[in-house]
Design a protein around this motif. Structure first.
Motif, short mmCIF file in Angstrom:
data_model
loop_
_atom_site.label_atom_id
_atom_site.label_comp_id
_atom_site.label_asym_id
_atom_site.label_seq_id
_atom_site.Cartn_x
_atom_site.Cartn_y
_atom_site.Cartn_z
N ILE A 57 17.04 36.62 -53.65
CA ILE A 57 18.35 37.10 -54.10
C ILE A 57 19.19 35.95 -54.62
O ILE A 57 19.88 36.07 -55.63
CB ILE A 57 19.03 37.87 -52.95
N PHE A 58 19.06 34.77 -53.97
CA PHE A 58 19.76 33.60 -54.48
C PHE A 58 19.29 33.26 -55.89
O PHE A 58 20.08 32.89 -56.74
CB PHE A 58 19.54 32.40 -53.56
N VAL A 59 17.97 33.40 -56.10
CA VAL A 59 17.43 33.09 -57.42
C VAL A 59 18.06 34.00 -58.47
O VAL A 59 18.39 33.56 -59.57
CB VAL A 59 15.90 33.23 -57.41
N PHE A 60 18.26 35.25 -58.11
CA PHE A 60 18.92 36.20 -59.01
C PHE A 60 20.30 35.67 -59.43
O PHE A 60 20.64 35.64 -60.62
CB PHE A 60 19.04 37.53 -58.27
N PHE A 61 21.07 35.17 -58.45
CA PHE A 61 22.41 34.67 -58.77
C PHE A 61 22.33 33.38 -59.56
O PHE A 61 23.12 33.16 -60.49
CB PHE A 61 23.22 34.48 -57.50
N ALA B 121 32.85 33.59 -68.98
CA ALA B 121 32.01 32.78 -69.87
C ALA B 121 32.04 33.36 -71.27
O ALA B 121 32.13 32.62 -72.26
CB ALA B 121 30.58 32.74 -69.33
N TYR C 225 15.72 45.96 -52.79
CA TYR C 225 16.38 44.81 -53.42
C TYR C 225 17.75 45.22 -53.95
O TYR C 225 18.77 44.59 -53.69
CB TYR C 225 15.50 44.33 -54.58
N LEU D 48 32.34 36.03 -63.56
CA LEU D 48 31.94 34.77 -64.16
C LEU D 48 31.37 35.00 -65.56
O LEU D 48 31.70 34.29 -66.51
CB LEU D 48 30.90 34.09 -63.27
N LEU E 164 20.06 32.51 -61.67
CA LEU E 164 19.72 32.83 -63.05
C LEU E 164 20.94 33.33 -63.81
O LEU E 164 21.16 32.96 -64.97
CB LEU E 164 18.62 33.90 -63.09
N THR E 165 21.77 34.14 -63.14
CA THR E 165 22.96 34.67 -63.81
C THR E 165 23.93 33.53 -64.16
O THR E 165 24.43 33.45 -65.29
CB THR E 165 23.68 35.66 -62.90
N VAL E 166 24.17 32.65 -63.18
CA VAL E 166 25.10 31.55 -63.43
C VAL E 166 24.54 30.63 -64.51
O VAL E 166 25.29 30.14 -65.37
CB VAL E 166 25.36 30.79 -62.11
N ALA E 167 23.22 30.42 -64.50
CA ALA E 167 22.62 29.55 -65.51
C ALA E 167 22.79 30.15 -66.89
O ALA E 167 23.04 29.41 -67.86
CB ALA E 167 21.14 29.34 -65.20
N ALA E 168 22.67 31.46 -67.01
CA ALA E 168 22.83 32.10 -68.32
C ALA E 168 24.25 31.88 -68.83
O ALA E 168 24.46 31.51 -70.00
CB ALA E 168 22.52 33.58 -68.22
N ALA E 169 25.25 32.06 -67.95
CA ALA E 169 26.65 31.84 -68.35
C ALA E 169 26.86 30.38 -68.75
O ALA E 169 27.50 30.08 -69.77
CB ALA E 169 27.58 32.22 -67.21
N LEU F 161 17.09 22.82 -63.32
CA LEU F 161 17.57 24.03 -62.64
C LEU F 161 16.40 24.95 -62.30
O LEU F 161 16.31 25.49 -61.19
CB LEU F 161 18.55 24.74 -63.56
N VAL F 162 15.46 25.09 -63.24
CA VAL F 162 14.30 25.95 -63.00
C VAL F 162 13.43 25.38 -61.88
O VAL F 162 12.89 26.12 -61.06
CB VAL F 162 13.50 26.12 -64.31
N THR G 14 14.87 26.29 -58.66
CA THR G 14 14.61 27.72 -58.42
C THR G 14 13.21 27.93 -57.85
O THR G 14 13.01 28.75 -56.94
CB THR G 14 14.75 28.48 -59.74
#
Lengths: 173, 101
Positions: free
Chosen positions: B61-65, A156, A134, A152, B67-72, B40-41, B44
């Motif tokens: 891997i998309f889920v990883f991204f 933010a 991964y 990003l 989650l990151t964008v959602a946190a921001a 959003l969840v 996911t």
């Protein structure tokens, strides 16, 4: 079968918690329902063999985001939630619209052909199970998105600092 | 009957609809924001289910991204809500009508 029972139990808990988020009068209770809902979704991720996303969901969402929501609720001192009671027509219209949305998506999905078979077993050394692969994939194939997401997050952070600065603070010595 | 892909997708659709319902019905900005996160969840969950049942791990891997964008997004959104509260002393959408007329 135990997997069937697990799926139905988890989806019931998740949906009940999601309804709790929407219908609770108290904002703190809503946030805690959101926490339960996220834990249910993370458990469903584990059922789908997505261990890392499940872990990240608990860590980022249930840990950081729900804590942030609770902090803001306390900061704004609005435990009471909505002040005025909702109009019946508003609630009915919202319910009908949400039902229409769900019906629309379901009707689109039902055109397609979903296999009802159980998923193919994961081969050993696949990305699902091996965290090393991964990470390797993230830093080779997905290098650019990783960099962009890092920027990003930085932007933010800067935005939050600028937004939460007190107005007119610069004028004071 | 085993649990197929359509079970997970149906659950994701219902979860999304519940979040949408909350966005339409509630008037407290914070609760609306929580319901947005719920939507959003749900998306996911659909992504992870598709990824598992197609045997391609790219969805994870998309889920990883996501989650990151959602946190921001959560951090910036909550900062905006706090700034709004400081200025207008309310977070009820009915009272935030500065753009009206």
């Amino acid at each position: 079968m135990p997997a069937n029972f697990l799926f139905y139990a988890l989806s019931t808990v998740t949906l009940a918690a999601a309804l709790g988020v929407v219908l609770n009068k108290n904002a703190v209770a809503s946030a805690l329902s959101f926490f339960v809902c996220l834990c249910g979704v993370a458990a469903l991720f584990v059922m789908l063999d997505a261990y890392l996303p499940a872990f990240l969901l608990i860590l980022v969402y249930a840990g950081a985001v729900v804590a942030l929501f609770l902090f803001i609720i306390m900061l704004l001192d609005m435990g009471g939630g909505d002040r005025k009671p909702l109009k019946k027509t508003t609630a009915a219209a919202a319910l009908i619209t949400a039902a229409l949305l769900a019906a629309g998506v379901v009707s689109v999905l039902s055109r397609g052909k979903f296999s009802t078979e159980p998923p193919v077993p994961i081969p050993a050394g696949s990305l699902f199970t091996d965290l090393k692969l991964y990470g390797a994939k993230l830093f080779t194939t997905y290098m650019l998105p990783v960099q962009l997401v890092g920027f990003l997050l930085l932007i933010a952070m800067l935005g939050v600092i600028v937004l939460s600065k007190k107005q007119g603070e610069d004028k004071k010595p | 009957m085993t649990i197929g892909l359509h079970h997970f997708i149906s659950l994701a659709v219902v979860l999304f609809a519940v979040g949408f319902f909350g966005v339409l019905m509630r008037r407290n900005t914070l609760i609306i924001y929580m319901c947005l996160e719920l939507m959003l969840v749900a998306s996911t969950l659909a992504l992870v289910a598709f990824s598992r049942y197609n045997g391609s791990p790219e969805g994870n891997i998309f889920v990883f991204f996501i989650l990151t964008v959602a946190a921001a997004e959560v951090a910036v959104g909550l900062a905006i809500i706090v700034a709004l509260f400081r200025r207008r002393k309310t977070v009820q959408v009915g009272e935030l009508n500065a753009l009206k007329n």
